[in-house]
Design a protein around this motif. Structure first.
Motif, PDB file in Angstrom:
ATOM      1  N   ALA A 153       0.836  -1.201   0.000  1.00  0.00           N
ATOM      2  CA  ALA A 153       0.000   0.000   0.000  1.00  0.00           C
ATOM      3  C   ALA A 153       0.876   1.258   0.000  1.00  0.00           C
ATOM      4  O   ALA A 153       0.600   2.211  -0.734  1.00  0.00           O
ATOM      5  N   CYS A 154       1.929   1.251   0.805  1.00  0.00           N
ATOM      6  CA  CYS A 154       2.818   2.418   0.878  1.00  0.00           C
ATOM      7  C   CYS A 154       3.607   2.618  -0.412  1.00  0.00           C
ATOM      8  O   CYS A 154       4.009   3.741  -0.721  1.00  0.00           O
ATOM      9  N   ALA A 155       3.834   1.549  -1.166  1.00  0.00           N
ATOM     10  CA  ALA A 155       4.574   1.656  -2.423  1.00  0.00           C
ATOM     11  C   ALA A 155       3.697   2.134  -3.575  1.00  0.00           C
ATOM     12  O   ALA A 155       4.209   2.561  -4.609  1.00  0.00           O
ATOM     13  N   MET A 156       2.374   2.085  -3.402  1.00  0.00           N
ATOM     14  CA  MET A 156       1.464   2.522  -4.471  1.00  0.00           C
ATOM     15  C   MET A 156       1.533   4.027  -4.664  1.00  0.00           C
ATOM     16  O   MET A 156       1.764   4.774  -3.708  1.00  0.00           O
ATOM     17  N   GLN A 157       1.302   4.462  -5.889  1.00  0.00           N
ATOM     18  CA  GLN A 157       1.123   5.880  -6.155  1.00  0.00           C
ATOM     19  C   GLN A 157      -0.121   6.317  -5.390  1.00  0.00           C
ATOM     20  O   GLN A 157      -1.108   5.590  -5.334  1.00  0.00           O
TER      21      GLN A 157
ATOM     22  N   GLU B 248       5.847   5.701   0.750  1.00  0.00           N
ATOM     23  CA  GLU B 248       7.156   5.188   1.146  1.00  0.00           C
ATOM     24  C   GLU B 248       8.295   6.139   0.777  1.00  0.00           C
ATOM     25  O   GLU B 248       9.428   5.930   1.179  1.00  0.00           O
ATOM     26  N   ARG B 249       7.998   7.178   0.034  1.00  0.00           N
ATOM     27  CA  ARG B 249       9.045   8.092  -0.424  1.00  0.00           C
ATOM     28  C   ARG B 249       9.613   8.883   0.755  1.00  0.00           C
ATOM     29  O   ARG B 249       8.860   9.491   1.519  1.00  0.00           O
ATOM     30  N   PRO B 250      10.923   8.900   0.923  1.00  0.00           N
ATOM     31  CA  PRO B 250      11.527   9.666   2.027  1.00  0.00           C
ATOM     32  C   PRO B 250      11.220  11.156   1.897  1.00  0.00           C
ATOM     33  O   PRO B 250      11.280  11.718   0.794  1.00  0.00           O
ATOM     34  N   SER B 251      10.900  11.789   3.003  1.00  0.00           N
ATOM     35  CA  SER B 251      10.529  13.211   2.968  1.00  0.00           C
ATOM     36  C   SER B 251      11.683  14.083   2.490  1.00  0.00           C
ATOM     37  O   SER B 251      11.456  15.136   1.909  1.00  0.00           O
ATOM     38  N   GLY B 252      12.911  13.655   2.692  1.00  0.00           N
ATOM     39  CA  GLY B 252      14.072  14.427   2.246  1.00  0.00           C
ATOM     40  C   GLY B 252      14.200  14.516   0.739  1.00  0.00           C
ATOM     41  O   GLY B 252      14.961  15.337   0.229  1.00  0.00           O
ATOM     42  N   THR B 253      13.460  13.689   0.001  1.00  0.00           N
ATOM     43  CA  THR B 253      13.529  13.718  -1.462  1.00  0.00           C
ATOM     44  C   THR B 253      12.449  14.601  -2.079  1.00  0.00           C
ATOM     45  O   THR B 253      12.395  14.754  -3.299  1.00  0.00           O
ATOM     46  N   LEU B 254      11.587  15.182  -1.242  1.00  0.00           N
ATOM     47  CA  LEU B 254      10.526  16.046  -1.758  1.00  0.00           C
ATOM     48  C   LEU B 254      11.078  17.417  -2.103  1.00  0.00           C
ATOM     49  O   LEU B 254      11.964  17.925  -1.414  1.00  0.00           O
TER      50      LEU B 254
END
Length: 191
Positions: free
Chosen positions: A27-31, A72-78
């Protein structure tokens, strides 16, 4: 990545528990837009309030143009704009009031439809009893402001002077660079 969990940082029990064939890592890996559609399809009356809140949050992400992200995307990559919009959505669900929020050009890179949704989120934060300060140049966002402060006359060291303070009608009539820009629609070049 860990050979057992594949980098999800979940133990076997969490990875083996599923809802409609999907575990929490899946679920976390889904768009987010796909996750919103999946959550919308769940029928679980015992957790209906939780699903409703989750659906509203996911729909808010999609509504302001962040449906392409995954949880799942790390917040530092936003990017800065993505981080600001994510923060805004997080605070919408908060019961805090009398909070001052400052957003620096949160509409950068947004499609005009998404700017409208962003404006609605700003107004919702305000309507919850908060103060929302927005540094913005988009006429559509300036138009929803309760109070406008135009600072100029130029940028950087050429700025810093309050050129106008008041409502939208007054800004349009002020003769400032910003006031003139509001009624100057973009035109296609003839050649």
């Amino acid at each position: 990545a860990c050979p057992d969990c594949g980098g999800t940082r979940l133990n076997e029990g969490a990875r083996s528990s599923t809802i409609a064939g999907i575990n929490i890592a899946d679920a976390c890996a889904m768009q987010i837009s796909d996750l919103a559609a999946w959550v919308r399809g769940l029928d679980a009356p015992s957790v209906a309030p939780l699903l409703k809140t989750l659906q509203e949050t996911l729909d808010s992400f999609v509504g302001i143009g962040l449906g392409y992200l995954s949880l799942e995307r790390p917040s530092g990559t936003l990017s800065g704009g993505e981080a600001q919009r994510t923060k805004m959505i997080r605070h919408l669900g908060s019961s805090l009031t009398d909070v001052t929020y400052v957003f620096d050009e949160p509409t950068i890179g947004l499609h005009p439809h998404d700017v409208e949704r962003m404006n609605q989120l700003l107004l919702e934060l305000r309507d919850q009893g908060n103060t929302v300060l927005v540094v913005e140049h988009k006429p559509e966002t300036i138009a929803v402001a309760d109070h406008i402060v135009d600072i100029g006359p130029g940028a950087g060291t050429a700025g810093g002077t309050i050129m106008y303070e008041g409502d939208l009608a007054g800004l349009r009539a002020s003769g400032t660079i910003t006031g003139r820009h509001l009624d100057d629609p973009a035109r296609l070049k003839p050649s």
